[in-house]
Write an enzyme that holds these catalytic residues in place. Structure first.
Site: not given
Length: 676
Positions: A371, A565
């Site tokens: 990400d 996250d």
């Protein structure tokens, strides 16, 4: 047909077990599933008690077995210590024998039941006849360790349920809607498509919809992972669970209930986790062949010796020795000892590994997807450029942003503080939604604001275009009618991101990046991190991240690790073969992942991949030791050497040999502690 809310199995409603919770009726395929929903801690608490009691009894049991005991006294002490443990492990007997009866196939429980049952009942026989060695400690310790494994498994499953509940809690219980010209508060479940919903400052948005009146900035980080709030004006879409910041607006409900973005994310996480095949333990696979083979060999040895004229006790001794030497201690220890030591070593390095399956799969990973925001980057904007590099430009910008709570404002104020610039209070302050801010005679904002104020920006257009091409957010700074400069902010790479990408590629792994951000910003960050632009997935909606991971998995023999996250990463983390969460990330991402980098240092992902290889290597070595021991030990126990040596491998020696194999397995596993 109805779906069991716990295990996801479809069950005939007429045959299902019904129960009510919170005025809702649920249907379950089994009593255990019903109890898990109604009292999710019940199974966990029960197993915890069994583990504590079984170890409390088996440790002194093992201690007594090591002494030169008087069987008439200490033998009965062992019996009374071992019997409660056997009762607590009765599930292995019911499961193991049920597998044979119903499925005509043995499993690990069958092997455990056979080994522990043989050791226990043979010991009872010896105790009653008042002679011979006892094997109560074998049965007790094995059941204690296996109960511990079951406890850890159930605790992990409960954590997953908590993560799903946390996602559900992001949606508010109440909503304010316009009904007949009146603003009324209703339960979110009563909001209908087409309702006009009113959103106040600081509140969470209850359903998905489209703004029809008013303007504000909305924190969508829980969905997109992007730290900068998104300006919302008429015609813009809003999503349930996101947080309205300063303004107030009205929107028309477009998706409600299970159709909202957050509800779809919850379903994706649930489905992805439910679809994961449980780890195919090599010991379980071998058990289906090993158990019948052991029983056949034991029976053959008993029959052959009896037919050859040997006494019944002699034949029975051979029969028992075969079953005891086949007790799955070494096989049962092969994987858990390596996993326990390996995960302990990982924890010392700041890598939390949730289960053995994660380590097994991690070894096979050949594609790593990162990400962007908060994973490769810091997750919050910083001032990167000031043009011209003049303190006055930064000072004006800081004055404009002193009363703002926008993340870009915090970046500018932090930059001013780091340069020792004193920031005066603005004479006045006005937030201009979607354009910028006005503070007295100062302006800070985008091109639209500058045009409204009739300020010429042509002199800095070249610099502006260059900075925007790098994926940076550019703001013009003006005093009165004069353009003073531009300030650029961006979410910058973490310290070790580029190094981690380089080393992963050196390990032969393909590195990708996925983000909800635009292509320009995504490609700029990818270049800095050393990721090929062809490996960048940009403008990916939260609910589509899992689909993107699935698409990559479907290409060839890709084995995917996803590193993220945010809440928006949870479905992708669950869908990937291995989900790796950053320790500083959201609770949901952490619970959806298989591994957690507690120090939020991406270099720890490299350690995780290396550790996985070494742990799996140790497991294979351990299984080799265990099976070699069985291959050599079982024929000797059956009496193959008796015609040549004149002695039969007694159950005592079989037990000692079994213990030796277990020691070799444990010792081999302990070498994992030396990994740095």
């Amino acid at each position: 047909m109805v779906k069991d809310p716990v295990c996801g199995m479809m069950v005939d409603e007429s045959k299902a077990i019904a129960a009510k919770k919170d005025n809702q009726t649920f249907y379950f395929c089994s009593v255990s599933c019903r109890d898990e929903l109604l009292n999710p801690d019940r199974e966990l608490q029960s197993l915890k008690k069994k583990v504590i009691v079984s170890f409390a009894l088996s440790i002194p049991l093992a201690g007594i077995a090591m002494t030169t005991m008087d069987i008439a006294v200490l033998g009965w002490v062992q019996f009374f210590l071992a019997t409660p443990i056997m009762w607590m492990g009765r599930q292995f007997f019911s499961s193991g024998f049920a597998a044979v009866i119903k499925n005509r196939a043995a499993n690990m429980d069958t092997l455990v039941a056979l080994g522990t049952g043989t050791a226990y009942f043979y010991s009872v026989f010896r105790l009653l006849s008042n002679h011979g060695h006892l094997y109560f400690e074998i049965a007790g310790l094995l059941i204690a360790f296996i109960l511990l494994g079951k406890f850890l498994e159930v605790r992990s499953r409960k954590k997953t349920s908590e993560a799903i509940q946390h996602l559900m809690n992001l949606v508010p219980d109440k909503a304010y809607v316009d009904r007949g010209g009146f603003e009324i508060e209703v339960p979110v479940s009563d909001v209908r498509v087409g309702d006009t919903v009113i959103v106040r400052p600081g509140s969470r948005i209850p359903v998905d919809g489209e703004v029809i009146d008013g303007a504000s900035s909305v924190d969508e980080s829980m969905l997109t992972g992007e730290s900068i709030p998104v300006e919302k004006v008429k015609g813009n879409k809003v999503a349930a669970g996101t947080i309205n910041k300063t303004g107030s607006f009205r929107f028309v409900a477009k998706q409600v209930g299970e159709d909202t973005t957050i509800a779809r994310i919850i379903k994706i996480v649930q489905d992805a986790q439910a679809s994961r095949a449980p780890i195919q333990n090599l010991a379980d696979k071998v058990s289906s062949y090993f158990v019948p083979a052991v029983v056949v060999i034991a029976l053959i040895s008993f029959g052959v010796w009896l037919a050859s004229g040997a006494s019944f006790i002699f034949a029975l001794t051979a029969f028992i020795a075969v079953l005891i030497i086949a007790c799955p201690c070494a096989i049962g220890l092969a994987t858990p000892t390596a996993i326990v030591v390996g995960t302990g070593t990982a924890a010392k390095h700041g890598v939390l590994v949730k289960n053995a399956e994660a380590l097994e799969k991690c070894e096979k990973v050949n594609v790593v997807i990162f990400d962007k925001t908060g994973t490769l980057t810091k997750g919050h904007p910083e001032v990167t450029d000031i043009v011209p590099n003049d303190a006055r430009v930064l000072e004006i910008a800081a004055v404009c942003e002193k009363r703002s709570e926008h993340p870009l404002a915090q970046a500018i104020l932090k930059a001013a503080e780091s340069r020792g610039i004193h920031v005066n209070d603005p004479e006045s302050f006005e937030a201009l939604t979607g354009r910028g801010v006005r503070a007295g005679n100062f302006l800070l904002g985008n091109e639209t604001l500058m045009k409204e104020a009739a300020i010429d920006i042509q002199s800095l257009q070249k610099e502006r275009q260059s900075l925007e091409a790098q994926g940076k957010t550019v703001m013009f700074v003006a005093e009165g009618k004069s353009l003073k400069g531009i300030i650029a902010c961006a979410d910058t790479l973490k310290q070790f991101s580029a190094e981690t990408v380089r080393l992963l590629r050196a390990m032969g792994k393909e590195v990708w990046m996925i983000t909800g951000d635009n292509h320009r910003t995504a490609n700029a960050i990818a270049r800095q991190a050393g990721i090929d632009e062809k490996c960048v997935l940009a403008e990916v909606a939260p609910q589509d991240k899992a689909a993107a991971v699935a698409s990559l998995k479907a290409e060839g023999d890709n084995f995917i690790a996803m590193v993220g996250d945010g809440i928006n990463d949870a479905p992708a983390l669950a869908k990937a073969d291995v989900g790796i969460a950053i320790g500083s990330g959201t609770d949901v991402a952490i619970e959806a992942a298989d591994m957690i980098l507690m120090k939020s240092d991406l270099r720890d992902a490299l350690f995780a991949f290396e550790l996985s290889k070494k742990v799996m290597s140790k497991i294979r070595q351990n299984l080799f030791f265990a099976f070699i021991y069985n291959i050599l030990g079982i024929p000797i126990a059956a009496g193959v050497l008796y015609p040549f040596t004149g002695w039969l491998l007694s159950p005592v020696i079989a037990g000692a040999a079994m213990a030796a194999s277990s020691v070799s397995v444990v010792t081999n596993s302990l070498t994992l502690r030396k990994i740095q």
